[in-house]
Scaffold this active site. Sequence first.
Site, short mmCIF file in Angstrom:
data_model
loop_
_atom_site.label_atom_id
_atom_site.label_comp_id
_atom_site.label_asym_id
_atom_site.label_seq_id
_atom_site.Cartn_x
_atom_site.Cartn_y
_atom_site.Cartn_z
N SER A 11 0.84 -1.20 0.00
CA SER A 11 0.00 0.00 0.00
C SER A 11 0.88 1.25 0.00
O SER A 11 1.68 1.45 0.91
CB SER A 11 -0.88 0.00 1.25
OG SER A 11 -1.39 1.30 1.45
N HIS A 36 -1.61 -1.28 -4.07
CA HIS A 36 -2.82 -0.91 -3.33
C HIS A 36 -2.81 0.60 -3.09
O HIS A 36 -1.85 1.15 -2.56
CB HIS A 36 -2.82 -1.68 -2.02
CG HIS A 36 -4.06 -1.56 -1.20
ND1 HIS A 36 -5.18 -2.34 -1.41
CD2 HIS A 36 -4.35 -0.76 -0.15
CE1 HIS A 36 -6.11 -2.03 -0.53
NE2 HIS A 36 -5.64 -1.06 0.26
N ASP A 38 -4.86 3.68 -1.39
CA ASP A 38 -5.88 4.00 -0.39
C ASP A 38 -6.40 5.42 -0.55
O ASP A 38 -5.74 6.39 -0.20
CB ASP A 38 -5.28 3.86 1.02
CG ASP A 38 -5.03 2.41 1.40
OD1 ASP A 38 -5.99 1.63 1.34
OD2 ASP A 38 -3.89 2.08 1.75
N MET A 40 -8.87 8.18 0.74
CA MET A 40 -9.65 8.50 1.96
C MET A 40 -10.19 9.92 1.84
O MET A 40 -9.51 10.81 1.35
CB MET A 40 -8.75 8.43 3.19
CG MET A 40 -8.07 7.10 3.40
SD MET A 40 -7.16 7.07 4.94
CE MET A 40 -6.24 5.54 4.76
N HIS A 69 -8.57 1.21 -3.18
CA HIS A 69 -9.39 0.99 -1.99
C HIS A 69 -10.02 2.32 -1.60
O HIS A 69 -9.35 3.22 -1.11
CB HIS A 69 -8.50 0.44 -0.86
CG HIS A 69 -9.22 0.22 0.43
ND1 HIS A 69 -8.54 -0.02 1.60
CD2 HIS A 69 -10.54 0.18 0.73
CE1 HIS A 69 -9.43 -0.18 2.58
NE2 HIS A 69 -10.64 -0.05 2.09
N MET A 71 -12.02 4.52 0.67
CA MET A 71 -12.57 4.72 2.01
C MET A 71 -13.26 6.07 2.00
O MET A 71 -12.77 7.06 2.57
CB MET A 71 -11.44 4.64 3.04
CG MET A 71 -11.01 3.21 3.32
SD MET A 71 -9.37 3.12 4.03
CE MET A 71 -8.39 3.24 2.54
N MET A 140 -11.13 -5.79 6.14
CA MET A 140 -10.29 -4.87 6.92
C MET A 140 -9.93 -5.56 8.22
O MET A 140 -10.80 -6.02 8.97
CB MET A 140 -11.05 -3.57 7.21
CG MET A 140 -11.20 -2.63 6.03
SD MET A 140 -9.69 -2.25 5.13
CE MET A 140 -8.65 -1.56 6.41
N ASP A 178 -6.48 -6.46 4.83
CA ASP A 178 -5.87 -5.14 4.82
C ASP A 178 -5.71 -4.60 6.25
O ASP A 178 -6.70 -4.29 6.91
CB ASP A 178 -6.75 -4.20 4.00
CG ASP A 178 -6.10 -2.86 3.73
OD1 ASP A 178 -4.93 -2.66 4.13
OD2 ASP A 178 -6.77 -1.99 3.13
C1 DX5 Z 1 -5.74 1.45 6.22
C2 DX5 Z 1 -5.47 1.15 4.78
C3 DX5 Z 1 -4.42 0.14 4.58
C4 DX5 Z 1 -3.06 0.52 5.13
C5 DX5 Z 1 -2.49 -0.72 5.76
O1 DX5 Z 1 -6.95 2.05 6.38
O2 DX5 Z 1 -6.62 0.69 4.13
O3 DX5 Z 1 -4.30 -0.24 3.21
O4 DX5 Z 1 -2.17 1.00 4.18
O5 DX5 Z 1 -1.35 -0.39 6.43
P1 DX5 Z 1 -0.58 -1.37 7.41
O6 DX5 Z 1 -0.12 -2.54 6.57
O7 DX5 Z 1 0.56 -0.52 7.91
O8 DX5 Z 1 -1.52 -1.77 8.49
ZN ZN Z 2 -6.35 -0.25 2.08
#
Ligand code: DX5
Ligand code: ZN
Length: 218
Positions: A11, A36, A38, A40, A69, A71, A140, A178
Amino acid sequence: MAVYSRAVAPSILSADFGHFADAVTEIEKAGAELIHIDIMDGNFVPNLTFGPKLVKDIRPITKLPLDVHMMVLHPESYIDELSEAGADMVTFHIEAGVHSDRTIQAIHRAGMRPGISIVPSSPVVLLEEVLEKVSLVLVMTVNPGFGGQGLVESCLKKITQLAEFRTRNSLDYSISIDGGASIDNRNLFWNAGADIIVSGSSFFKSKDKGEFVKTMKT
Ligand code: DX5
Ligand code: ZN
């Protein structure tokens, strides 16, 4: 049969935001299968990251599939932009809205593979009506919003439930996890039935990323 088996998806949330291109090169060189990304919105989760423009800017510098992903609230609002940006898979949260079935159809129509995700407090049963329509289920294993958090162990049983549901119903979605994954706990996920491990902080903290990916898969 799921498409992926013991795949690693680093990620870029844990990358240096001043050097995304270097992070993409590192992920590719390390032998990972997916990138990946993310997204947000500061509403669905208490953090802000980046949007479809990052997907667009990364697209020309890698052949790896871009696993986005979302969020965000109203994930349906970003589908066309993500498709134009070159996203391959778009995963959104069942908790983010009412009309998840419609959003899945829209992702399909836009030529991408749809994924559905659940936060630690949501049960697998919430997903059952849409599981035959998605390519990926993202479990998650931390409360979404930040990298570097500890695994919420109660989520592990959901991986097994999803693997059993897939067999029972002859479906073919991949199961990705994740959050909170590391070299030390990787087998908790693989043994439970995961096909893909997303790794943010532990991947980017590792000195030898090729070795990290190789070990993660064992
Ligand atoms: C968190 C993200 C993840 C994050 C995971 O909300 O969706 O993808 O990057 O990070 P680690 O592997 O550090 O938990
Ligand atoms: Zn993620």
